[in-house]
Write a protein that holds these residues in place. Sequence first.
Motif, mmCIF file in Angstrom:
data_model
loop_
_atom_site.group_PDB
_atom_site.id
_atom_site.type_symbol
_atom_site.label_atom_id
_atom_site.label_comp_id
_atom_site.label_asym_id
_atom_site.label_seq_id
_atom_site.Cartn_x
_atom_site.Cartn_y
_atom_site.Cartn_z
ATOM 1 N N UNK A 165 3.977 43.314 55.298
ATOM 2 C CA UNK A 165 2.900 42.591 55.971
ATOM 3 C C UNK A 165 3.280 41.125 56.016
ATOM 4 N N UNK A 166 2.797 40.430 57.029
ATOM 5 C CA UNK A 166 2.948 38.985 57.079
ATOM 6 C C UNK A 166 1.573 38.351 57.168
ATOM 7 N N UNK A 167 1.246 37.535 56.189
ATOM 8 C CA UNK A 167 -0.007 36.790 56.198
ATOM 9 C C UNK A 167 0.213 35.453 56.892
ATOM 10 N N UNK A 168 -0.811 35.034 57.599
ATOM 11 C CA UNK A 168 -0.749 33.766 58.310
ATOM 12 C C UNK A 168 -1.935 32.908 57.900
ATOM 13 N N UNK A 222 -3.991 38.616 58.730
ATOM 14 C CA UNK A 222 -2.814 39.455 58.528
ATOM 15 C C UNK A 222 -2.923 40.460 57.410
ATOM 16 N N UNK A 223 -4.005 40.389 56.634
ATOM 17 C CA UNK A 223 -4.162 41.369 55.573
ATOM 18 C C UNK A 223 -4.428 42.752 56.138
ATOM 19 N N UNK A 224 -4.381 43.753 55.262
ATOM 20 C CA UNK A 224 -4.649 45.101 55.732
ATOM 21 C C UNK A 224 -4.423 46.127 54.657
ATOM 22 N N UNK A 225 -4.496 47.367 55.103
ATOM 23 C CA UNK A 225 -4.330 48.542 54.239
ATOM 24 C C UNK A 225 -2.967 49.137 54.550
ATOM 25 N N UNK A 226 -2.081 49.166 53.559
ATOM 26 C CA UNK A 226 -0.727 49.653 53.793
ATOM 27 C C UNK A 226 -0.306 50.577 52.663
ATOM 28 N N UNK A 227 0.824 51.225 52.864
ATOM 29 C CA UNK A 227 1.370 52.120 51.849
ATOM 30 C C UNK A 227 2.511 51.425 51.095
ATOM 31 N N UNK A 233 -4.392 45.592 50.596
ATOM 32 C CA UNK A 233 -4.550 46.784 49.768
ATOM 33 C C UNK A 233 -3.358 47.686 49.981
ATOM 34 N N UNK A 234 -2.680 48.013 48.893
ATOM 35 C CA UNK A 234 -1.515 48.886 48.938
ATOM 36 C C UNK A 234 -1.877 50.152 48.177
ATOM 37 N N UNK A 235 -1.916 51.271 48.892
ATOM 38 C CA UNK A 235 -2.359 52.500 48.265
ATOM 39 C C UNK A 235 -1.343 53.599 48.507
ATOM 40 N N UNK A 278 8.394 45.498 50.911
ATOM 41 C CA UNK A 278 8.424 46.434 49.785
ATOM 42 C C UNK A 278 7.162 46.291 48.928
ATOM 43 N N UNK A 279 6.032 46.351 49.583
ATOM 44 C CA UNK A 279 4.771 46.152 48.887
ATOM 45 C C UNK A 279 4.511 47.258 47.876
ATOM 46 N N UNK A 280 3.868 46.873 46.776
ATOM 47 C CA UNK A 280 3.576 47.791 45.683
ATOM 48 C C UNK A 280 2.063 47.817 45.441
ATOM 49 N N UNK A 281 1.558 48.867 44.832
ATOM 50 C CA UNK A 281 0.117 48.918 44.548
ATOM 51 C C UNK A 281 -0.365 47.709 43.749
ATOM 52 N N UNK A 282 0.481 47.181 42.887
ATOM 53 C CA UNK A 282 0.083 46.025 42.087
ATOM 54 C C UNK A 282 -0.001 44.735 42.895
#
Length: 114
Positions: A18-21, A8-13, A111-113, A87-91
């Motif tokens: 995201x939902x991890x399983x 479930x991981x990935x590259x997002x803004x 990864x949140x970029x 509400x993912x953040x770069x941190x």
Amino acid sequence: QGSLVESGGGLVQPGDSLTLSCAASRLITSVFNPSDKSWYRQAPGKQRELVARLPGSGGAFYTDSVKGRFTISRDNARKRIFLQMSNLKPEDTAMYYCTIGTYWGQGTQVTVFS
């Protein structure tokens, strides 16, 4: 393949969700059900930190930085745990690991970029 498998991981803004399983199909039910279930993360150059924990009994714990944004849950019938992240953040960028009792997964990268 290990006892726990994350996905479930990935590259997002920033602001995305995201939902991890974490699949624990190789663990027997008598181990899965009562065990503490957790998600940890480790960012480059930083120590691994506990993000969320769902004890065998009792309420969930969240580290302060994710309270109100992340939710840990479990599906005992399917022997899976989840980490819903909003509400993912770069941190929040890190490798995320699930643990069930003393078992650890291999990790999934978030990864949140901007």
